[in-house]
Design an enzyme around this catalytic site. Structure first.
Site, mmCIF file in Angstrom:
data_model
loop_
_atom_site.group_PDB
_atom_site.id
_atom_site.type_symbol
_atom_site.label_atom_id
_atom_site.label_comp_id
_atom_site.label_asym_id
_atom_site.label_seq_id
_atom_site.Cartn_x
_atom_site.Cartn_y
_atom_site.Cartn_z
ATOM 1 N N ASN A 140 -10.610 -2.600 -6.270
ATOM 2 C CA ASN A 140 -9.765 -1.743 -7.118
ATOM 3 C C ASN A 140 -10.338 -1.527 -8.524
ATOM 4 O O ASN A 140 -9.951 -0.589 -9.226
ATOM 5 C CB ASN A 140 -8.341 -2.308 -7.246
ATOM 6 C CG ASN A 140 -7.499 -2.131 -5.997
ATOM 7 O OD1 ASN A 140 -6.571 -2.899 -5.757
ATOM 8 N ND2 ASN A 140 -7.811 -1.117 -5.188
ATOM 9 N N ASP A 187 0.839 -1.203 0.000
ATOM 10 C CA ASP A 187 0.000 0.000 0.000
ATOM 11 C C ASP A 187 0.873 1.252 0.000
ATOM 12 O O ASP A 187 1.984 1.232 0.530
ATOM 13 C CB ASP A 187 -0.914 -0.018 1.236
ATOM 14 C CG ASP A 187 -2.061 0.976 1.118
ATOM 15 O OD1 ASP A 187 -2.288 1.511 0.009
ATOM 16 O OD2 ASP A 187 -2.725 1.231 2.139
HETATM 17 C C1 FPP Z 1 -1.655 0.109 -3.459
HETATM 18 O O1 FPP Z 1 -1.248 1.449 -3.481
HETATM 19 C C2 FPP Z 1 -1.123 -0.657 -4.570
HETATM 20 C C3 FPP Z 1 -1.847 -1.248 -5.553
HETATM 21 C C4 FPP Z 1 -3.307 -1.173 -5.635
HETATM 22 C C5 FPP Z 1 -1.213 -1.968 -6.653
HETATM 23 C C6 FPP Z 1 0.032 -2.736 -6.337
HETATM 24 C C7 FPP Z 1 0.768 -2.936 -7.578
HETATM 25 C C8 FPP Z 1 2.106 -2.935 -7.719
HETATM 26 C C9 FPP Z 1 3.057 -2.817 -6.617
HETATM 27 C C10 FPP Z 1 2.617 -3.016 -9.088
HETATM 28 C C11 FPP Z 1 3.299 -4.233 -9.499
HETATM 29 C C12 FPP Z 1 2.827 -5.480 -8.949
HETATM 30 C C13 FPP Z 1 3.042 -6.666 -9.498
HETATM 31 C C14 FPP Z 1 2.669 -7.871 -8.746
HETATM 32 C C15 FPP Z 1 3.634 -6.822 -10.824
HETATM 33 P P1 FPP Z 1 -2.373 2.577 -3.596
HETATM 34 O O2 FPP Z 1 -2.513 2.904 -5.060
HETATM 35 O O3 FPP Z 1 -3.598 2.135 -2.926
HETATM 36 O O4 FPP Z 1 -1.672 3.754 -2.828
HETATM 37 P P2 FPP Z 1 -2.402 4.951 -2.030
HETATM 38 O O5 FPP Z 1 -3.199 4.316 -0.936
HETATM 39 O O6 FPP Z 1 -1.253 5.754 -1.523
HETATM 40 O O7 FPP Z 1 -3.243 5.692 -3.028
#
Ligand code: FPP
Length: 256
Positions: A77, A29
């Site tokens: 998501n 996250d």
């Molecule tokens: C959460 O951060 C992250 C995600 C929803 C996506 C995770 C994806 C990756 C790390 C990319 C690559 C992964 C793989 C397995 C190839 P957020 O967007 O919710 O962050 P925020 O809460 O700060 O907005």
């Protein structure tokens, strides 16, 4: 960037290799906040998070973790802006294509859990090819939770169990923890002993609700793109310092 407080070798040397968690699960996250802090578009945060995936995987593999499960995309998501969802799917495909040789060389078995039928066709195909290619690897199993949520998984499990009862294949009296676990996406895997969440949020967000019944929870303010092996090792050391009682009292536990 958040600085890790100890050197990696120092942390690694302190880990008791006989008591490493078999299964570590991570809620990645903070990509969006990281991007904002760096004046970048959210997708740059996700792209930067790929390095952290590599760090978590190699770090886990080096200390003998057998299963690493990453929450990469939740059922919820899908409600993000379409451009972000598309960019995440493209990033997933690109990452799997770019990394597959390295994963295979290091005997990583790739696995995916979730409503995989809801993923775009190219994403599903790339994943399935990579999963098939690495199916006999046995150093560590990397499971990506994609279009996953625990309530979706539990709903699906109940439907499967009900169908088996209706068709006479399953006796309702035989339903127990083991048969329930057998109908979850994580069938055959040990439950995670350690669950890590980055970015300072302290909640589970619909991840592996059944499986984490006895997991130790470790929260860090580090945003996912800044997550490094050092952070994983800190989490494992913290886990090793905790007393896991499973409802018993200290005196009943084997001496450490
Ligand atoms: C959460 O951060 C992250 C995600 C929803 C996506 C995770 C994806 C990756 C790390 C990319 C690559 C992964 C793989 C397995 C190839 P957020 O967007 O919710 O962050 P925020 O809460 O700060 O907005």
């Amino acid at each position: 960037m958040e600085q890790a407080p100890h050197s990696i070798d120092e942390l690694k040397a302190r880990i008791d290799t006989a008591r490493v968690p078999q299964h570590v699960a991570i809620i990645m996250d903070g990509n969006g906040r990281w991007a904002k802090q760096h004046g970048e578009h959210r997708i740059v945060g996700h792209m930067s998070g790929v390095r952290s995936v590599r760090e978590a995987l190699t770090g886990a593999s080096e200390i003998g973790v057998r299963y690493l499960t990453l929450y990469a995309f939740s059922t919820e998501n899908w409600n993000r802006p379409r451009t972000e969802v598309e960019a995440l799917m493209d990033l997933l495909v690109k990452t799997v294509v770019d990394e597959i040789d390295e994963l295979h060389k290091n005997s990583v078995r790739l696995n995916a859990i979730g409503d995989l039928d809801s993923l775009p066709e190219n994403c599903r195909r790339t994943l399935n090819d990579a999963i098939a290619r690495t199916a006999t690897n046995d150093r560590i199993t990397l499971t990506l939770a994609l279009s996953y949520s625990a309530r979706w998984e539990i709903e699906r499990m109940v439907r499967m169990v009900a169908d088996e009862v209706r068709s006479g294949k399953l006796d309702p009296a035989a339903i127990n923890e083991a048969s329930i676990a057998d109908h979850l996406c994580t069938r055959g895997m040990p439950d995670p002993e350690l669950l890590i969440r980055t970015s300072g949020e302290q909640r589970i967000s619909n991840f592996l609700l059944w499986q984490i019944a006895y997991a130790e929870l470790w929260f860090t303010p580090v945003l996912w793109p800044d997550f490094r092996k050092e952070h994983l090792y800190e989490a494992v050391l913290d886990y090793q310092n905790r007393e896991r009682r499973f409802g018993m009292i200290s005196e009943q536990l084997p001496a450490r």
